[in-house]
Design a protein around this motif. Structure first.
Motif, PDB file in Angstrom:
ATOM      1  N   SER A 162       0.857  -1.189   0.000  1.00  0.00           N
ATOM      2  CA  SER A 162       0.000   0.000   0.000  1.00  0.00           C
ATOM      3  C   SER A 162       0.891   1.235   0.000  1.00  0.00           C
ATOM      4  N   ARG A 163       0.335   2.307  -0.509  1.00  0.00           N
ATOM      5  CA  ARG A 163       1.112   3.551  -0.609  1.00  0.00           C
ATOM      6  C   ARG A 163       0.155   4.725  -0.706  1.00  0.00           C
ATOM      7  N   VAL A 164       0.572   5.880  -0.213  1.00  0.00           N
ATOM      8  CA  VAL A 164      -0.171   7.122  -0.376  1.00  0.00           C
ATOM      9  C   VAL A 164       0.729   8.069  -1.159  1.00  0.00           C
ATOM     10  N   LEU A 165       0.216   8.584  -2.268  1.00  0.00           N
ATOM     11  CA  LEU A 165       1.012   9.468  -3.125  1.00  0.00           C
ATOM     12  C   LEU A 165       0.231  10.736  -3.461  1.00  0.00           C
ATOM     13  N   PRO A 166       0.939  11.859  -3.608  1.00  0.00           N
ATOM     14  CA  PRO A 166       0.282  13.101  -4.034  1.00  0.00           C
ATOM     15  C   PRO A 166       0.179  13.152  -5.555  1.00  0.00           C
ATOM     16  N   VAL A 167      -0.988  13.571  -6.056  1.00  0.00           N
ATOM     17  CA  VAL A 167      -1.158  13.731  -7.507  1.00  0.00           C
ATOM     18  C   VAL A 167      -2.036  14.944  -7.800  1.00  0.00           C
ATOM     19  N   SER A 168      -1.943  15.372  -9.039  1.00  0.00           N
ATOM     20  CA  SER A 168      -2.908  16.311  -9.589  1.00  0.00           C
ATOM     21  C   SER A 168      -3.402  15.683 -10.882  1.00  0.00           C
ATOM     22  N   ALA A 169      -4.580  15.074 -10.831  1.00  0.00           N
ATOM     23  CA  ALA A 169      -5.125  14.438 -12.032  1.00  0.00           C
ATOM     24  C   ALA A 169      -5.355  15.474 -13.125  1.00  0.00           C
ATOM     25  N   LEU A 170      -5.698  16.680 -12.721  1.00  0.00           N
ATOM     26  CA  LEU A 170      -5.973  17.744 -13.683  1.00  0.00           C
ATOM     27  C   LEU A 170      -4.714  18.124 -14.466  1.00  0.00           C
ATOM     28  N   GLU A 171      -3.609  18.306 -13.771  1.00  0.00           N
ATOM     29  CA  GLU A 171      -2.367  18.713 -14.424  1.00  0.00           C
ATOM     30  C   GLU A 171      -1.463  17.538 -14.778  1.00  0.00           C
ATOM     31  N   GLY A 172      -1.727  16.379 -14.181  1.00  0.00           N
ATOM     32  CA  GLY A 172      -0.933  15.187 -14.477  1.00  0.00           C
ATOM     33  C   GLY A 172       0.250  14.972 -13.564  1.00  0.00           C
ATOM     34  N   ASN A 173       0.493  15.881 -12.633  1.00  0.00           N
ATOM     35  CA  ASN A 173       1.638  15.748 -11.724  1.00  0.00           C
ATOM     36  C   ASN A 173       1.495  14.503 -10.848  1.00  0.00           C
ATOM     37  N   GLY A 174       2.518  13.662 -10.863  1.00  0.00           N
ATOM     38  CA  GLY A 174       2.545  12.477 -10.013  1.00  0.00           C
ATOM     39  C   GLY A 174       1.796  11.266 -10.552  1.00  0.00           C
ATOM     40  N   VAL A 175       1.027  11.422 -11.617  1.00  0.00           N
ATOM     41  CA  VAL A 175       0.197  10.314 -12.112  1.00  0.00           C
ATOM     42  C   VAL A 175       1.061   9.189 -12.683  1.00  0.00           C
ATOM     43  N   GLU A 176       2.060   9.541 -13.480  1.00  0.00           N
ATOM     44  CA  GLU A 176       2.898   8.507 -14.085  1.00  0.00           C
ATOM     45  C   GLU A 176       3.643   7.708 -13.020  1.00  0.00           C
ATOM     46  N   ASP A 177       4.181   8.385 -12.003  1.00  0.00           N
ATOM     47  CA  ASP A 177       4.867   7.688 -10.909  1.00  0.00           C
ATOM     48  C   ASP A 177       3.908   6.761 -10.165  1.00  0.00           C
ATOM     49  N   ALA A 178       2.686   7.217  -9.957  1.00  0.00           N
ATOM     50  CA  ALA A 178       1.687   6.402  -9.260  1.00  0.00           C
ATOM     51  C   ALA A 178       1.368   5.133 -10.048  1.00  0.00           C
ATOM     52  N   ILE A 179       1.204   5.265 -11.352  1.00  0.00           N
ATOM     53  CA  ILE A 179       0.877   4.096 -12.177  1.00  0.00           C
ATOM     54  C   ILE A 179       2.077   3.164 -12.284  1.00  0.00           C
ATOM     55  N   ASP A 180       3.285   3.705 -12.337  1.00  0.00           N
ATOM     56  CA  ASP A 180       4.489   2.856 -12.335  1.00  0.00           C
ATOM     57  C   ASP A 180       4.547   2.017 -11.059  1.00  0.00           C
ATOM     58  N   TRP A 181       4.246   2.645  -9.911  1.00  0.00           N
ATOM     59  CA  TRP A 181       4.203   1.915  -8.637  1.00  0.00           C
ATOM     60  C   TRP A 181       3.160   0.799  -8.712  1.00  0.00           C
ATOM     61  N   LEU A 182       2.006   1.130  -9.262  1.00  0.00           N
ATOM     62  CA  LEU A 182       0.896   0.188  -9.341  1.00  0.00           C
ATOM     63  C   LEU A 182       1.245  -1.017 -10.226  1.00  0.00           C
ATOM     64  N   VAL A 183       1.821  -0.774 -11.386  1.00  0.00           N
ATOM     65  CA  VAL A 183       2.162  -1.858 -12.315  1.00  0.00           C
ATOM     66  C   VAL A 183       3.170  -2.809 -11.677  1.00  0.00           C
ATOM     67  N   LEU A 184       4.143  -2.271 -10.969  1.00  0.00           N
ATOM     68  CA  LEU A 184       5.124  -3.109 -10.284  1.00  0.00           C
ATOM     69  C   LEU A 184       4.444  -4.002  -9.248  1.00  0.00           C
ATOM     70  N   ARG A 185       3.480  -3.445  -8.526  1.00  0.00           N
ATOM     71  CA  ARG A 185       2.763  -4.233  -7.497  1.00  0.00           C
ATOM     72  C   ARG A 185       1.874  -5.288  -8.129  1.00  0.00           C
ATOM     73  N   LEU A 186       1.283  -4.991  -9.271  1.00  0.00           N
ATOM     74  CA  LEU A 186       0.474  -5.992  -9.971  1.00  0.00           C
ATOM     75  C   LEU A 186       1.347  -7.192 -10.346  1.00  0.00           C
ATOM     76  N   GLN A 187       2.551  -6.901 -10.840  1.00  0.00           N
ATOM     77  CA  GLN A 187       3.488  -7.965 -11.221  1.00  0.00           C
ATOM     78  C   GLN A 187       3.907  -8.790  -9.991  1.00  0.00           C
ATOM     79  N   ARG A 188       4.176  -8.114  -8.890  1.00  0.00           N
ATOM     80  CA  ARG A 188       4.617  -8.804  -7.673  1.00  0.00           C
ATOM     81  C   ARG A 188       3.522  -9.651  -7.047  1.00  0.00           C
ATOM     82  N   ASN A 189       2.277  -9.304  -7.285  1.00  0.00           N
ATOM     83  CA  ASN A 189       1.148  -9.960  -6.621  1.00  0.00           C
ATOM     84  C   ASN A 189       0.507 -11.050  -7.491  1.00  0.00           C
TER      85      ASN A 189
END
Length: 198
Positions: A162-189
């Motif tokens: 689990s993780r808590v990350l800051p993002v701005s969906a409107l501007e895109g800030n942090g979204v790519e890092d969040a999805i990269d974290w998510l994809v890695l966890r999908l692979q691990r699980n």
């Protein structure tokens, strides 16, 4: 011979397919997040944020990232729609929980909704990514402040990723890092929630 080659081609080109829920209270920015994910990873222009209406039911986005296809299910967050979420828990491989960082009044309601979700047996072992959205808005709660509200129930997350990350969906800030974290966890699980091959 054709059948053998066709089967081999299909085997070599098949993708791992995962299902990810995007949930949270209404007006948290879930659909804007989905549109931003599609624009970042598919290179397509998303919906104009001013034209995004409240989700009644479900929005779907399919995104190919590396060798995987991620199917995002953006579910409506209105209180009367939250009971529908449970129907998707058994099929999902991960959950993205979106928090409106500009709405401290509803943070307790948000925490209660999150707690109800993580204590459901069907999401046992599923990676959880919480996004403190709308960080581009002046006065938005910082990630540390959001975490503080949720710390009381953090123990119920158990050993899952689990993780808590800051993002701005409107501007895109942090979204790519969040999805990269998510994809890695999908692979691990994969052992707990194996992907579907298509």
């Amino acid at each position: 011979m054709y059948t053998l080659l066709s089967g081999l081609y299909h085997y070599l080109t098949q993708k791992e397919e995962y299902y990810v829920l995007i949930i949270g209270l209404d007006n948290a920015g879930k659909t804007t997040l989905l549109e931003r994910i599609k624009s970042i990873f598919m290179g397509v222009a998303g919906l104009d944020p001013d034209k995004i209406a409240p989700t009644v039911g479900l929005n779907i986005g399919k995104v190919d990232i590396k060798s995987s296809r991620i199917n995002f299910w953006d579910l409506g967050g209105q209180r009367d729609l939250q009971s529908i979420w449970e129907r998707y828990y058994t099929e999902c491989h991960a959950i993205v929980f979106v928090v409106d960082s500009t709405d401290p009044v509803r943070l307790e309601e948000c925490r209660d909704t999150f707690e109800k979700m993580i204590t459901n047996d069907a999401v046992e072992g599923v990676p959880i990514l919480m996004l403190a959205n709308k960080q581009d808005v002046p006065g938005a709660l910082r990630v540390e402040e959001v975490k503080e509200v949720f710390n009381k129930i953090a123990v119920k997350l158990g050993a899952r990723d689990s993780r808590v990350l800051p993002v701005s969906a409107l501007e895109g800030n942090g979204v790519e890092d969040a999805i990269d974290w998510l994809v890695l966890r999908l692979q691990r699980n994969k052992i707990n929630r194996p992907p579907i091959f298509r």
